[in-house]
Design a protein around this motif. Structure first.
Motif, short mmCIF file in Angstrom:
data_model
loop_
_atom_site.label_atom_id
_atom_site.label_comp_id
_atom_site.label_asym_id
_atom_site.label_seq_id
_atom_site.Cartn_x
_atom_site.Cartn_y
_atom_site.Cartn_z
N ILE A 1 0.84 -1.21 0.00
CA ILE A 1 0.00 0.00 0.00
C ILE A 1 0.87 1.25 0.00
CG2 ILE A 1 -1.74 1.29 1.28
CD1 ILE A 1 -2.71 -1.35 2.46
N HIS A 2 1.96 1.21 0.72
CA HIS A 2 2.95 2.30 0.76
C HIS A 2 2.33 3.67 1.04
CE1 HIS A 2 6.68 0.22 0.11
NE2 HIS A 2 6.14 -0.49 -0.87
N ALA A 3 1.53 3.70 2.12
CA ALA A 3 1.05 4.97 2.67
C ALA A 3 0.20 5.77 1.70
CB ALA A 3 2.23 5.81 3.16
N ASN A 4 -0.44 5.08 0.76
CA ASN A 4 -1.29 5.74 -0.23
C ASN A 4 -2.74 5.50 0.16
OD1 ASN A 4 -2.74 6.53 -2.53
ND2 ASN A 4 -1.09 5.91 -3.92
N LEU A 5 -3.29 6.40 0.96
CA LEU A 5 -4.63 6.21 1.49
C LEU A 5 -5.70 6.29 0.41
CD1 LEU A 5 -6.31 5.72 4.05
CD2 LEU A 5 -6.45 8.20 4.31
N SER A 6 -5.54 7.19 -0.55
CA SER A 6 -6.54 7.31 -1.62
C SER A 6 -6.66 6.00 -2.40
CB SER A 6 -6.18 8.45 -2.57
OG SER A 6 -6.21 9.70 -1.91
N ALA A 7 -5.53 5.38 -2.69
CA ALA A 7 -5.53 4.11 -3.41
C ALA A 7 -6.20 3.01 -2.58
CB ALA A 7 -4.11 3.71 -3.78
#
Length: 242
Positions: free
Chosen positions: A9-15
């Motif tokens: 996920i690497h800190a990508n909340l929108s994704a």
């Protein structure tokens, strides 16, 4: 057993939010499996850790990735570039103690064995020889170390694939072959297969049905969060899926 499989996920909340919405729209899973790397590269590591704890789908496994390892032990030499080391330090400085405790005490080691729907399943972030940093690419799936498993599920390389390998065994009934299915779901928050959409996999372990999904999300919203001190490489690559 119907399972959602995701990684990186690497800190990508929108994704991640886009993936969760897509799951709710299309599937009714029994559980989810995370193959590591909730944090780093993106700007919302704390928010991802908070969000994963509110998802109303059981988390069957929750592996640490190499970025969680680097955060905990402070060893950055395995990163391939100085900008990655700078990024890791930035993430470490902005993580809350609650997030650090979650990584240390809740997330699991990056190699786990499970039985799911009567299938013997190996979960990895990397490879069987190097669970944190190894890269299980399609070129490496014929390693006999994997032949005892029905499924090998891995992350880390940010590129989705599904490959059936038929190992030679002494089993005349099955024509002396043993099938192992290798699956990488790609990356939710930082894909590297030249497709910028958020990617994940649905698996029905009873039937073998497997869906690879790629979901659009607001890339510009995530890009706008990056501060000037972080190399623009990390925000720009989101636009291209590289």
């Amino acid at each position: 057993m119907k399972v959602i499989l995701f990684a990186d996920i690497h800190a990508n909340l929108s994704a991640f939010e886009a993936v969760l919405a897509d799951i709710e729209k299309h599937y009714q899973p029994d559980a989810m499996i995370s193959l590591g790397d909730f944090i780093d590269y993106g700007m919302r590591s704390n928010e991802i850790i908070e969000r994963i704890q509110t998802v109303n789908i059981p988390l069957l496994a929750n592996l640490k990735g190499n970025h969680e390892k680097a955060l905990i032990d402070g060893e950055l030499s395995c990163f391939s570039s100085e900008r990655a080391r700078v990024m890791s330090k930035y993430t470490r400085n902005h993580l809350t103690q609650t997030s650090i405790d979650y990584i240390s005490n809740v997330m699991q080691e990056p190699m786990q064995e499970l039985e799911i729907g009567g299938k013997k399943v190996l979960l990895l972030h990397g490879t069987i020889d190097d669970p944190y940093w190894g890269k299980l690419t399609p070129a490496k799936v014929e390693d006999e170390k994997y032949q005892d498993f029905d499924y090998v599920l891995s992350g880390h390389i940010h590129q989705p694939f599904k490959i059936d390998v038929f190992f030679k065994v002494d089993n005349p009934i099955m024509r002396n072959q043993k099938r192992t299915t290798f699956i990488n779901p790609g990356s939710v928050g930082q894909p590297r297969n030249q497709n910028p959409y958020a990617q994940y996999v649905y698996i029905n372990f009873k039937t073998g049905e497997t869906h690879f999904n790629a979901v659009p999300y607001d890339i510009e919203a995530e890009q706008s969060l990056f501060p000037k001190e972080i190399d623009t490489f990390y925000s720009e690559r989101l636009k291209f899926g590289i």
